[in-house]
Design a protein around this motif. Structure first.
Motif, PDB file in Angstrom:
ATOM      1  N   ARG A  53       6.180   6.128  -0.677  1.00  0.00           N
ATOM      2  CA  ARG A  53       6.721   5.255  -1.715  1.00  0.00           C
ATOM      3  C   ARG A  53       8.214   5.004  -1.538  1.00  0.00           C
ATOM      4  NH1 ARG A  53       4.111   8.722  -5.258  1.00  0.00           N
ATOM      5  NH2 ARG A  53       6.154   9.347  -6.078  1.00  0.00           N
ATOM      6  N   ILE A  54       8.971   6.047  -1.229  1.00  0.00           N
ATOM      7  CA  ILE A  54      10.427   5.905  -1.142  1.00  0.00           C
ATOM      8  C   ILE A  54      10.843   4.976   0.003  1.00  0.00           C
ATOM      9  CG2 ILE A  54      12.578   7.155  -0.699  1.00  0.00           C
ATOM     10  CD1 ILE A  54      11.422   9.503  -2.257  1.00  0.00           C
ATOM     11  N   PRO A  55      10.321   5.126   1.235  1.00  0.00           N
ATOM     12  CA  PRO A  55      10.681   4.155   2.285  1.00  0.00           C
ATOM     13  C   PRO A  55      10.288   2.723   1.943  1.00  0.00           C
ATOM     14  CG  PRO A  55       9.698   6.104   3.259  1.00  0.00           C
ATOM     15  CD  PRO A  55       9.508   6.225   1.785  1.00  0.00           C
ATOM     16  N   ALA A  56       9.141   2.555   1.278  1.00  0.00           N
ATOM     17  CA  ALA A  56       8.719   1.206   0.880  1.00  0.00           C
ATOM     18  C   ALA A  56       9.687   0.618  -0.134  1.00  0.00           C
ATOM     19  CB  ALA A  56       7.303   1.250   0.306  1.00  0.00           C
ATOM     20  N   ARG A  57      10.166   1.454  -1.056  1.00  0.00           N
ATOM     21  CA  ARG A  57      11.117   0.980  -2.061  1.00  0.00           C
ATOM     22  C   ARG A  57      12.450   0.608  -1.417  1.00  0.00           C
ATOM     23  NH1 ARG A  57       9.923  -1.339  -6.243  1.00  0.00           N
ATOM     24  NH2 ARG A  57      11.301  -2.832  -5.265  1.00  0.00           N
ATOM     25  N   ILE A  58      12.914   1.424  -0.481  1.00  0.00           N
ATOM     26  CA  ILE A  58      14.176   1.138   0.210  1.00  0.00           C
ATOM     27  C   ILE A  58      14.060  -0.151   1.015  1.00  0.00           C
ATOM     28  CG2 ILE A  58      15.765   1.963   1.989  1.00  0.00           C
ATOM     29  CD1 ILE A  58      15.134   4.823   1.075  1.00  0.00           C
ATOM     30  N   TYR A  59      12.960  -0.302   1.725  1.00  0.00           N
ATOM     31  CA  TYR A  59      12.731  -1.514   2.528  1.00  0.00           C
ATOM     32  C   TYR A  59      12.745  -2.757   1.645  1.00  0.00           C
ATOM     33  CZ  TYR A  59      10.274  -4.746   5.647  1.00  0.00           C
ATOM     34  OH  TYR A  59       9.916  -5.838   6.408  1.00  0.00           O
ATOM     35  N   THR A  60      12.040  -2.695   0.523  1.00  0.00           N
ATOM     36  CA  THR A  60      11.965  -3.839  -0.383  1.00  0.00           C
ATOM     37  C   THR A  60      13.326  -4.183  -0.974  1.00  0.00           C
ATOM     38  OG1 THR A  60       9.679  -3.270  -0.938  1.00  0.00           O
ATOM     39  CG2 THR A  60      10.836  -4.739  -2.449  1.00  0.00           C
ATOM     40  N   ASP A  61      14.037  -3.166  -1.447  1.00  0.00           N
ATOM     41  CA  ASP A  61      15.354  -3.408  -2.037  1.00  0.00           C
ATOM     42  C   ASP A  61      16.336  -3.958  -1.014  1.00  0.00           C
ATOM     43  OD1 ASP A  61      14.413  -2.510  -4.451  1.00  0.00           O
ATOM     44  OD2 ASP A  61      15.215  -0.481  -4.234  1.00  0.00           O
ATOM     45  N   LEU A  62      16.238  -3.478   0.215  1.00  0.00           N
ATOM     46  CA  LEU A  62      17.171  -3.901   1.258  1.00  0.00           C
ATOM     47  C   LEU A  62      17.014  -5.379   1.579  1.00  0.00           C
ATOM     48  CD1 LEU A  62      19.298  -3.124   3.412  1.00  0.00           C
ATOM     49  CD2 LEU A  62      17.383  -2.622   4.949  1.00  0.00           C
ATOM     50  N   PHE A  63      15.802  -5.804   1.892  1.00  0.00           N
ATOM     51  CA  PHE A  63      15.603  -7.183   2.344  1.00  0.00           C
ATOM     52  C   PHE A  63      15.528  -8.183   1.190  1.00  0.00           C
ATOM     53  CE2 PHE A  63      14.150  -4.895   6.151  1.00  0.00           C
ATOM     54  CZ  PHE A  63      14.903  -5.567   7.107  1.00  0.00           C
ATOM     55  N   ARG A  64      15.296  -7.701  -0.014  1.00  0.00           N
ATOM     56  CA  ARG A  64      15.384  -8.596  -1.163  1.00  0.00           C
ATOM     57  C   ARG A  64      16.810  -8.726  -1.671  1.00  0.00           C
ATOM     58  NH1 ARG A  64      11.218  -7.215  -5.791  1.00  0.00           N
ATOM     59  NH2 ARG A  64      12.053  -9.168  -6.570  1.00  0.00           N
ATOM     60  N   GLY A  65      17.614  -7.692  -1.442  1.00  0.00           N
ATOM     61  CA  GLY A  65      18.981  -7.707  -1.949  1.00  0.00           C
ATOM     62  C   GLY A  65      19.965  -8.453  -1.064  1.00  0.00           C
ATOM     63  N   LEU A  66      19.723  -8.460   0.252  1.00  0.00           N
ATOM     64  CA  LEU A  66      20.634  -9.139   1.167  1.00  0.00           C
ATOM     65  C   LEU A  66      20.393 -10.647   1.149  1.00  0.00           C
ATOM     66  CD1 LEU A  66      20.531  -6.796   4.307  1.00  0.00           C
ATOM     67  CD2 LEU A  66      22.401  -7.057   2.674  1.00  0.00           C
ATOM     68  N   VAL A  77       0.837  -1.203   0.000  1.00  0.00           N
ATOM     69  CA  VAL A  77       0.000   0.000   0.000  1.00  0.00           C
ATOM     70  C   VAL A  77       0.873   1.254   0.000  1.00  0.00           C
ATOM     71  CG1 VAL A  77      -1.695   1.312   1.325  1.00  0.00           C
ATOM     72  CG2 VAL A  77      -1.954  -1.158   1.087  1.00  0.00           C
ATOM     73  N   MET A  78       1.954   1.221   0.772  1.00  0.00           N
ATOM     74  CA  MET A  78       2.883   2.364   0.753  1.00  0.00           C
ATOM     75  C   MET A  78       3.533   2.508  -0.618  1.00  0.00           C
ATOM     76  SD  MET A  78       4.740   1.912   4.474  1.00  0.00           S
ATOM     77  CE  MET A  78       5.958   3.179   4.114  1.00  0.00           C
ATOM     78  N   GLY A  79       3.824   1.379  -1.269  1.00  0.00           N
ATOM     79  CA  GLY A  79       4.501   1.424  -2.558  1.00  0.00           C
ATOM     80  C   GLY A  79       3.665   1.998  -3.678  1.00  0.00           C
ATOM     81  N   ILE A  80       2.331   1.931  -3.562  1.00  0.00           N
ATOM     82  CA  ILE A  80       1.457   2.480  -4.607  1.00  0.00           C
ATOM     83  C   ILE A  80       0.794   3.776  -4.164  1.00  0.00           C
ATOM     84  CG2 ILE A  80       0.979   0.206  -5.572  1.00  0.00           C
ATOM     85  CD1 ILE A  80      -1.697   0.240  -4.142  1.00  0.00           C
ATOM     86  N   ALA A  81       1.212   4.285  -3.000  1.00  0.00           N
ATOM     87  CA  ALA A  81       0.627   5.525  -2.492  1.00  0.00           C
ATOM     88  C   ALA A  81       1.019   6.703  -3.380  1.00  0.00           C
ATOM     89  CB  ALA A  81       1.071   5.769  -1.050  1.00  0.00           C
ATOM     90  N   ARG A  82       0.217   7.752  -3.311  1.00  0.00           N
ATOM     91  CA  ARG A  82       0.485   8.933  -4.111  1.00  0.00           C
ATOM     92  C   ARG A  82       1.641   9.755  -3.535  1.00  0.00           C
ATOM     93  NH1 ARG A  82      -5.864  10.786  -4.727  1.00  0.00           N
ATOM     94  NH2 ARG A  82      -6.550   9.005  -6.001  1.00  0.00           N
ATOM     95  N   SER A  83       1.834   9.682  -2.242  1.00  0.00           N
ATOM     96  CA  SER A  83       2.888  10.452  -1.593  1.00  0.00           C
ATOM     97  C   SER A  83       4.238   9.758  -1.737  1.00  0.00           C
ATOM     98  CB  SER A  83       2.553  10.635  -0.110  1.00  0.00           C
ATOM     99  OG  SER A  83       3.641  11.245   0.574  1.00  0.00           O
ATOM    100  N   ARG A  84       5.231  10.502  -2.164  1.00  0.00           N
ATOM    101  CA  ARG A  84       6.564   9.928  -2.301  1.00  0.00           C
ATOM    102  C   ARG A  84       7.189   9.643  -0.944  1.00  0.00           C
ATOM    103  NH1 ARG A  84      10.476  14.896  -4.283  1.00  0.00           N
ATOM    104  NH2 ARG A  84      10.073  16.325  -2.515  1.00  0.00           N
ATOM    105  N   TRP A  85       6.710  10.300   0.115  1.00  0.00           N
ATOM    106  CA  TRP A  85       7.216  10.036   1.461  1.00  0.00           C
ATOM    107  C   TRP A  85       6.809   8.653   1.942  1.00  0.00           C
ATOM    108  CZ3 TRP A  85      10.832  13.248   2.674  1.00  0.00           C
ATOM    109  CH2 TRP A  85      10.801  14.553   2.203  1.00  0.00           C
TER     110      TRP A  85
END
Length: 262
Positions: free
Chosen positions: A62-75, A52-60
Protein backbone atom coordinates in the motif's frame (compact mmCIF):
# COMPACT_ATOMS: atom_id res chain seq x y z
CA UNK A 1 -14.34 46.97 -39.40
CA UNK A 2 -10.55 46.66 -39.72
CA UNK A 3 -10.34 44.72 -36.46
CA UNK A 4 -12.65 42.06 -37.89
CA UNK A 5 -10.45 41.67 -40.95
CA UNK A 6 -7.35 41.44 -38.75
CA UNK A 7 -8.92 38.67 -36.64
CA UNK A 8 -10.04 36.85 -39.78
CA UNK A 9 -6.59 36.99 -41.38
CA UNK A 10 -4.79 36.07 -38.15
CA UNK A 11 -6.90 33.14 -36.98
CA UNK A 12 -9.06 32.00 -39.89
CA UNK A 13 -6.91 32.25 -43.02
CA UNK A 14 -8.44 29.53 -45.18
CA UNK A 15 -5.39 29.26 -47.47
CA UNK A 16 -3.07 28.69 -44.50
CA UNK A 17 -5.44 26.11 -43.03
CA UNK A 18 -5.73 24.20 -46.30
CA UNK A 19 -1.96 24.28 -46.78
CA UNK A 20 -1.26 22.64 -43.40
CA UNK A 21 -4.14 20.15 -43.62
CA UNK A 22 -2.15 17.29 -45.28
CA UNK A 23 0.55 17.50 -42.60
CA UNK A 24 -2.04 17.57 -39.81
CA UNK A 25 -3.79 14.50 -41.21
CA UNK A 26 -0.82 12.44 -42.34
CA UNK A 27 1.65 13.24 -39.55
CA UNK A 28 0.09 15.16 -36.66
CA UNK A 29 -3.15 13.24 -36.16
CA UNK A 30 -1.46 9.86 -36.62
CA UNK A 31 1.25 10.56 -34.05
CA UNK A 32 -1.20 12.10 -31.58
CA UNK A 33 -3.34 8.95 -31.70
CA UNK A 34 -0.31 6.65 -31.44
CA UNK A 35 1.05 8.52 -28.41
CA UNK A 36 -2.36 8.74 -26.70
CA UNK A 37 -3.47 5.15 -27.31
CA UNK A 38 -0.08 3.67 -26.37
CA UNK A 39 0.12 5.76 -23.20
CA UNK A 40 -3.46 4.80 -22.28
CA UNK A 41 -2.86 1.06 -22.75
CA UNK A 42 0.33 1.11 -20.68
CA UNK A 43 -1.34 3.39 -18.14
CA UNK A 44 -4.30 1.02 -17.74
CA UNK A 45 -1.99 -1.96 -17.10
CA UNK A 46 0.20 -0.07 -14.63
CA UNK A 47 -2.86 1.61 -13.09
CA UNK A 48 -4.47 -1.75 -12.35
CA UNK A 49 -1.26 -2.90 -10.63
CA UNK A 50 -1.16 0.31 -8.58
CA UNK A 51 -4.86 -0.06 -7.67
CA UNK A 52 -4.44 -3.66 -6.52
CA UNK A 53 -1.39 -2.68 -4.48
CA UNK A 54 -3.33 0.26 -3.03
CA UNK A 55 -6.10 -1.97 -1.64
CA UNK A 56 -3.80 -4.80 -0.57
CA UNK A 57 -3.76 -5.90 3.04
CA UNK A 58 0.02 -5.55 3.31
CA UNK A 59 1.30 -2.06 4.03
CA UNK A 60 4.49 -2.93 2.12
CA UNK A 61 2.31 -2.84 -1.00
CA UNK A 62 0.00 0.00 0.00
CA UNK A 63 2.70 2.51 0.94
CA UNK A 64 4.70 2.29 -2.35
CA UNK A 65 1.44 2.55 -4.30
CA UNK A 66 0.48 5.66 -2.33
CA UNK A 67 3.90 7.26 -2.88
CA UNK A 68 3.80 6.47 -6.60
CA UNK A 69 0.32 7.96 -6.96
CA UNK A 70 1.11 11.11 -5.00
CA UNK A 71 4.36 11.63 -6.90
CA UNK A 72 3.03 11.48 -10.45
CA UNK A 73 -0.24 13.20 -9.63
CA UNK A 74 1.49 16.00 -7.75
CA UNK A 75 4.15 16.89 -10.33
CA UNK A 76 3.21 19.02 -13.36
CA UNK A 77 2.95 16.90 -16.49
CA UNK A 78 5.51 18.97 -18.39
CA UNK A 79 8.05 18.55 -15.55
CA UNK A 80 7.61 14.76 -15.57
CA UNK A 81 7.97 14.64 -19.35
CA UNK A 82 11.16 16.72 -19.30
CA UNK A 83 12.72 14.79 -16.41
CA UNK A 84 12.11 11.43 -18.06
CA UNK A 85 12.67 12.52 -21.65
CA UNK A 86 15.93 14.32 -20.95
CA UNK A 87 17.14 12.45 -17.89
CA UNK A 88 16.96 9.00 -19.48
CA UNK A 89 17.94 10.07 -23.00
CA UNK A 90 21.41 8.52 -22.78
CA UNK A 91 20.10 5.23 -21.44
CA UNK A 92 17.36 5.00 -24.06
CA UNK A 93 19.69 5.49 -27.03
CA UNK A 94 20.86 1.90 -26.85
CA UNK A 95 17.26 0.67 -26.83
CA UNK A 96 15.17 3.19 -28.78
CA UNK A 97 17.84 5.12 -30.65
CA UNK A 98 18.20 8.91 -30.61
CA UNK A 99 14.47 9.58 -30.87
CA UNK A 100 12.76 10.79 -27.64
CA UNK A 101 9.39 9.58 -28.98
CA UNK A 102 9.25 6.39 -26.81
CA UNK A 103 10.34 8.31 -23.71
CA UNK A 104 7.46 10.74 -24.24
CA UNK A 105 5.06 7.80 -24.33
CA UNK A 106 6.60 6.33 -21.16
CA UNK A 107 6.32 9.67 -19.35
CA UNK A 108 2.66 10.05 -20.29
CA UNK A 109 2.05 6.42 -19.29
CA UNK A 110 3.46 6.99 -15.80
CA UNK A 111 1.32 10.09 -15.34
CA UNK A 112 -1.77 8.32 -16.64
CA UNK A 113 -1.21 5.22 -14.49
CA UNK A 114 -1.26 7.33 -11.32
CA UNK A 115 -4.68 8.75 -12.19
CA UNK A 116 -6.04 5.50 -13.61
CA UNK A 117 -4.87 3.63 -10.52
CA UNK A 118 -6.97 5.94 -8.35
CA UNK A 119 -9.92 5.49 -10.70
CA UNK A 120 -9.66 1.71 -10.48
CA UNK A 121 -9.18 1.79 -6.72
CA UNK A 122 -12.30 3.92 -6.26
CA UNK A 123 -14.29 1.64 -8.56
CA UNK A 124 -13.19 -1.53 -6.76
CA UNK A 125 -13.91 -0.07 -3.32
CA UNK A 126 -17.37 1.01 -4.49
CA UNK A 127 -18.40 -2.62 -4.98
CA UNK A 128 -20.46 -3.86 -2.05
CA UNK A 129 -18.43 -5.92 0.43
CA UNK A 130 -21.14 -8.54 0.34
CA UNK A 131 -19.96 -9.53 -3.14
CA UNK A 132 -16.59 -10.64 -1.80
CA UNK A 133 -18.14 -12.28 1.25
CA UNK A 134 -20.51 -14.25 -0.96
CA UNK A 135 -17.59 -15.44 -3.08
CA UNK A 136 -15.67 -16.61 -0.04
CA UNK A 137 -18.81 -18.35 1.23
CA UNK A 138 -18.82 -20.30 -2.03
CA UNK A 139 -15.25 -21.41 -1.41
CA UNK A 140 -13.46 -18.93 -3.71
CA UNK A 141 -10.10 -17.54 -2.64
CA UNK A 142 -9.57 -13.81 -2.12
CA UNK A 143 -7.54 -13.46 -5.33
CA UNK A 144 -10.06 -15.41 -7.40
CA UNK A 145 -13.05 -13.46 -6.04
CA UNK A 146 -11.28 -10.18 -6.80
CA UNK A 147 -10.30 -11.22 -10.32
CA UNK A 148 -13.61 -12.76 -11.35
CA UNK A 149 -16.25 -10.80 -9.43
CA UNK A 150 -15.16 -7.61 -7.68
CA UNK A 151 -12.68 -6.11 -10.16
CA UNK A 152 -14.90 -6.57 -13.27
CA UNK A 153 -17.77 -4.80 -11.49
CA UNK A 154 -15.47 -2.00 -10.41
CA UNK A 155 -14.11 -1.53 -13.95
CA UNK A 156 -17.62 -1.32 -15.38
CA UNK A 157 -18.50 1.45 -12.96
CA UNK A 158 -15.48 3.60 -13.87
CA UNK A 159 -15.60 3.29 -17.67
CA UNK A 160 -16.76 6.92 -18.09
CA UNK A 161 -13.89 8.12 -15.90
CA UNK A 162 -11.43 6.08 -18.00
CA UNK A 163 -12.66 7.74 -21.17
CA UNK A 164 -12.23 11.12 -19.48
CA UNK A 165 -8.67 10.16 -18.67
CA UNK A 166 -8.03 9.26 -22.31
CA UNK A 167 -9.26 12.72 -23.30
CA UNK A 168 -6.77 14.23 -20.83
CA UNK A 169 -3.97 12.12 -22.34
CA UNK A 170 -4.86 13.31 -25.85
CA UNK A 171 -4.48 16.92 -24.71
CA UNK A 172 -1.31 16.24 -22.70
CA UNK A 173 0.27 14.56 -25.73
CA UNK A 174 0.93 18.08 -27.06
CA UNK A 175 3.56 18.51 -24.31
CA UNK A 176 5.79 15.84 -25.84
CA UNK A 177 7.00 18.39 -28.39
CA UNK A 178 9.28 19.87 -25.69
CA UNK A 179 11.52 16.81 -26.14
CA UNK A 180 12.34 17.77 -29.73
CA UNK A 181 10.67 15.22 -31.99
CA UNK A 182 11.78 14.34 -35.49
CA UNK A 183 9.80 15.75 -38.42
CA UNK A 184 8.02 12.43 -38.97
CA UNK A 185 7.16 12.19 -35.24
CA UNK A 186 5.46 15.55 -34.78
CA UNK A 187 2.02 15.53 -33.21
CA UNK A 188 -0.86 17.91 -33.96
CA UNK A 189 0.37 20.82 -31.87
CA UNK A 190 3.93 20.70 -33.22
CA UNK A 191 2.74 20.53 -36.84
CA UNK A 192 0.46 23.51 -36.28
CA UNK A 193 3.14 25.46 -34.44
CA UNK A 194 5.79 24.88 -37.12
CA UNK A 195 3.37 25.98 -39.84
CA UNK A 196 2.42 29.05 -37.80
CA UNK A 197 6.08 30.03 -37.43
CA UNK A 198 6.75 29.51 -41.14
CA UNK A 199 3.74 31.54 -42.30
CA UNK A 200 3.64 34.12 -39.50
CA UNK A 201 -0.05 33.27 -39.10
CA UNK A 202 -1.92 31.54 -36.27
CA UNK A 203 -4.46 29.86 -38.53
CA UNK A 204 -2.50 26.54 -38.64
CA UNK A 205 -2.63 26.43 -34.83
CA UNK A 206 -6.38 27.05 -34.95
CA UNK A 207 -6.66 24.16 -37.41
CA UNK A 208 -4.71 21.94 -35.02
CA UNK A 209 -7.11 22.99 -32.26
CA UNK A 210 -10.05 21.97 -34.46
CA UNK A 211 -8.55 18.48 -34.76
CA UNK A 212 -8.25 18.25 -30.98
CA UNK A 213 -11.91 19.23 -30.71
CA UNK A 214 -12.87 16.60 -33.30
CA UNK A 215 -11.26 13.97 -31.07
CA UNK A 216 -12.30 15.17 -27.62
CA UNK A 217 -15.82 16.59 -28.04
CA UNK A 218 -17.45 13.36 -29.37
CA UNK A 219 -15.68 11.39 -26.63
CA UNK A 220 -17.02 13.82 -24.02
CA UNK A 221 -20.58 13.28 -25.22
CA UNK A 222 -19.94 9.53 -25.34
CA UNK A 223 -18.87 9.65 -21.69
CA UNK A 224 -22.06 11.48 -20.75
CA UNK A 225 -24.14 8.94 -22.66
CA UNK A 226 -22.58 5.90 -20.99
CA UNK A 227 -22.62 7.60 -17.60
CA UNK A 228 -26.36 8.12 -17.96
CA UNK A 229 -26.81 4.52 -19.09
CA UNK A 230 -24.87 3.10 -16.16
CA UNK A 231 -26.75 5.20 -13.64
CA UNK A 232 -30.26 4.59 -14.94
CA UNK A 233 -29.74 1.04 -16.22
CA UNK A 234 -31.20 -0.49 -19.34
CA UNK A 235 -34.74 -0.82 -18.06
CA UNK A 236 -37.26 1.11 -20.08
CA UNK A 237 -39.96 2.93 -18.17
CA UNK A 238 -43.41 1.35 -18.64
CA UNK A 239 -46.79 2.88 -18.10
CA UNK A 240 -48.43 1.96 -14.77
CA UNK A 241 -51.02 -0.79 -15.09
CA UNK A 242 -54.21 -1.08 -13.13
CA UNK A 243 -54.56 -3.77 -10.47
CA UNK A 244 -58.29 -4.26 -11.15
CA UNK A 245 -57.59 -7.14 -13.52
CA UNK A 246 -55.70 -9.05 -10.84
CA UNK A 247 -58.45 -8.31 -8.29
CA UNK A 248 -61.12 -9.66 -10.64
CA UNK A 249 -59.08 -12.84 -11.20
CA UNK A 250 -58.76 -13.37 -7.46
CA UNK A 251 -62.50 -12.85 -6.97
CA UNK A 252 -63.26 -15.36 -9.71
CA UNK A 253 -61.00 -17.95 -8.12
CA UNK A 254 -62.35 -17.39 -4.61
CA UNK A 255 -64.42 -20.33 -3.20
CA UNK A 256 -66.91 -17.93 -1.68
CA UNK A 257 -67.52 -16.33 -5.06
CA UNK A 258 -67.86 -19.73 -6.71
CA UNK A 259 -70.32 -20.94 -4.08
CA UNK A 260 -72.48 -17.86 -4.37
CA UNK A 261 -72.71 -18.25 -8.12
CA UNK A 262 -73.97 -21.84 -7.74
Amino acid sequence: MDWLNIISRTFFDIDAMVAVLPQLLGVGLLNTLIISIAATIIGVVLGMVVAVMGIARSRWLRIPARIYTDLFRGLPAILTILLIGQGFARFSQSVFGPSPYPLGIIALSLIASAYIGEIFRAGILSVDKGQGEACRALGMSYAKSMALVVVPQGIRRVLPALVNQFIAIVKDSSLVYFLGLLVSERELFRVGQDAAVDTGNLSPLVMAGIFYLIITVPLTHLVNYFDEKFRTGRRRPTAPTSGLKEVNELDAASPLTTGSNT
